[in-house]
Motif scaffolding. Structure first.
Motif, PDB file in Angstrom:
ATOM      1  N   ALA A  12       1.198  -1.034  -0.418  1.00 30.22           N
ATOM      2  CA  ALA A  12      -0.107   0.353   0.305  1.00 30.22           C
ATOM      3  C   ALA A  12       0.598   1.342   0.257  1.00 30.22           C
ATOM      4  O   ALA A  12       0.656   2.678  -0.336  1.00 30.22           O
ATOM      5  CB  ALA A  12      -0.799   0.201   0.896  1.00 30.22           C
ATOM      6  N   ALA A  13       1.729   1.039   0.290  1.00 31.18           N
ATOM      7  CA  ALA A  13       2.978   2.538   0.528  1.00 31.18           C
ATOM      8  C   ALA A  13       3.058   2.557  -0.822  1.00 31.18           C
ATOM      9  O   ALA A  13       3.304   3.878  -0.900  1.00 31.18           O
ATOM     10  CB  ALA A  13       3.996   2.295   2.004  1.00 31.18           C
ATOM     11  N   LEU A  14       3.706   1.391  -1.096  1.00 30.51           N
ATOM     12  CA  LEU A  14       5.064   0.999  -2.270  1.00 30.51           C
ATOM     13  C   LEU A  14       3.716   2.070  -3.358  1.00 30.51           C
ATOM     14  O   LEU A  14       3.368   3.112  -4.271  1.00 30.51           O
ATOM     15  CB  LEU A  14       4.837   0.288  -2.521  1.00 30.51           C
ATOM     16  N   ALA A  15       2.037   1.721  -3.605  1.00 33.32           N
ATOM     17  CA  ALA A  15       1.666   2.447  -4.524  1.00 33.32           C
ATOM     18  C   ALA A  15       0.886   3.839  -3.833  1.00 33.32           C
ATOM     19  O   ALA A  15       0.822   4.317  -5.275  1.00 33.32           O
ATOM     20  CB  ALA A  15      -0.036   1.735  -4.268  1.00 33.32           C
ATOM     21  N   ASN A  16       0.703   4.034  -2.572  1.00 32.74           N
ATOM     22  CA  ASN A  16       0.514   5.846  -2.174  1.00 32.74           C
ATOM     23  C   ASN A  16       1.987   6.862  -3.145  1.00 32.74           C
ATOM     24  O   ASN A  16       2.467   7.185  -4.056  1.00 32.74           O
ATOM     25  CB  ASN A  16       0.487   5.973  -1.340  1.00 32.74           C
ATOM     26  N   VAL A  17       3.390   5.533  -3.090  1.00 31.55           N
ATOM     27  CA  VAL A  17       3.957   6.590  -3.595  1.00 31.55           C
ATOM     28  C   VAL A  17       4.557   6.770  -5.173  1.00 31.55           C
ATOM     29  O   VAL A  17       4.566   7.805  -5.463  1.00 31.55           O
ATOM     30  CB  VAL A  17       5.337   5.751  -3.392  1.00 31.55           C
ATOM     31  N   GLY A  18       3.808   5.328  -5.874  1.00 30.02           N
ATOM     32  CA  GLY A  18       3.353   5.384  -6.932  1.00 30.02           C
ATOM     33  C   GLY A  18       2.976   6.194  -7.755  1.00 30.02           C
ATOM     34  O   GLY A  18       2.334   7.148  -8.834  1.00 30.02           O
ATOM     35  N   VAL A  19       1.011   6.519  -7.093  1.00 33.86           N
ATOM     36  CA  VAL A  19       0.244   7.695  -7.595  1.00 33.86           C
ATOM     37  C   VAL A  19       0.691   8.841  -7.157  1.00 33.86           C
ATOM     38  O   VAL A  19       0.425   9.740  -8.261  1.00 33.86           O
ATOM     39  CB  VAL A  19      -1.072   6.829  -6.829  1.00 33.86           C
ATOM     40  N   SER A  20       1.681   9.247  -6.085  1.00 33.33           N
ATOM     41  CA  SER A  20       2.136  10.704  -5.793  1.00 33.33           C
ATOM     42  C   SER A  20       2.811  10.882  -6.803  1.00 33.33           C
ATOM     43  O   SER A  20       2.996  12.912  -7.349  1.00 33.33           O
ATOM     44  CB  SER A  20       2.411  10.933  -4.347  1.00 33.33           C
ATOM     45  N   LEU A  21       4.246  10.274  -7.458  1.00 29.75           N
ATOM     46  CA  LEU A  21       5.401  10.311  -8.684  1.00 29.75           C
ATOM     47  C   LEU A  21       3.600  10.968  -9.620  1.00 29.75           C
ATOM     48  O   LEU A  21       4.418  11.351  -9.937  1.00 29.75           O
ATOM     49  CB  LEU A  21       5.949   9.515  -8.535  1.00 29.75           C
ATOM     50  N   ALA A  22       3.296   9.993 -10.252  1.00 30.13           N
ATOM     51  CA  ALA A  22       2.248  10.319 -11.616  1.00 30.13           C
ATOM     52  C   ALA A  22       1.719  11.171 -10.858  1.00 30.13           C
ATOM     53  O   ALA A  22       1.471  12.380 -12.367  1.00 30.13           O
ATOM     54  CB  ALA A  22       1.457   9.579 -11.450  1.00 30.13           C
ATOM     55  N   ALA A  23       1.305  12.134  -9.798  1.00 26.00           N
ATOM     56  CA  ALA A  23       0.212  13.450  -9.715  1.00 26.00           C
ATOM     57  C   ALA A  23       1.466  14.990  -9.568  1.00 26.00           C
ATOM     58  O   ALA A  23       0.736  15.254 -10.351  1.00 26.00           O
ATOM     59  CB  ALA A  23      -0.547  13.154  -8.682  1.00 26.00           C
ATOM     60  N   LEU A  24       2.214  14.096  -9.291  1.00 27.10           N
ATOM     61  CA  LEU A  24       3.579  15.263  -9.340  1.00 27.10           C
ATOM     62  C   LEU A  24       4.062  15.287 -10.784  1.00 27.10           C
ATOM     63  O   LEU A  24       4.105  16.715 -11.260  1.00 27.10           O
ATOM     64  CB  LEU A  24       4.560  14.861  -8.921  1.00 27.10           C
ATOM     65  N   ALA A  25       4.547  14.562 -11.598  1.00 24.16           N
ATOM     66  CA  ALA A  25       4.694  14.595 -13.274  1.00 24.16           C
ATOM     67  C   ALA A  25       3.312  15.283 -13.976  1.00 24.16           C
ATOM     68  O   ALA A  25       3.646  16.283 -15.063  1.00 24.16           O
ATOM     69  CB  ALA A  25       4.897  13.274 -13.714  1.00 24.16           C
TER      70      ALA A  25
END
Length: 70
Positions: A12-25
């Motif tokens: 779940a933490a890795l998925a949250n990091v991935g979604v956050s990076l995509a949103a930042l991009a």
């Protein structure tokens, strides 16, 4: 069972990091800041998201106004 809960929380933490990076991009691209340092050169996140939505028969309007009455 504790191990399974630990692995689930890591996933779940890795998925949250991935979604956050995509949103930042996406935000950086929309603001015209160009690619983020962790993104490959020439990759357009907004174009990729639009292409995926088009493949599903959707558009960004469907996503941004899902409850709009007709």
């Amino acid at each position: 069972m504790e191990v399974l809960n630990t692995v689930r929380s890591w996933a779940a933490a890795l998925a949250n990091v991935g979604v956050s990076l995509a949103a930042l991009a996406i935000v950086a691209e929309v603001l015209g800041l160009g690619n983020m340092p962790f993104m490959p050169q020439g990759l357009s996140v907004v174009d990729n998201v639009s292409s995926m939505l088009a493949g599903l028969g959707l558009s960004l309007i469907h996503i941004s106004e899902p409850t709009r009455p007709y």
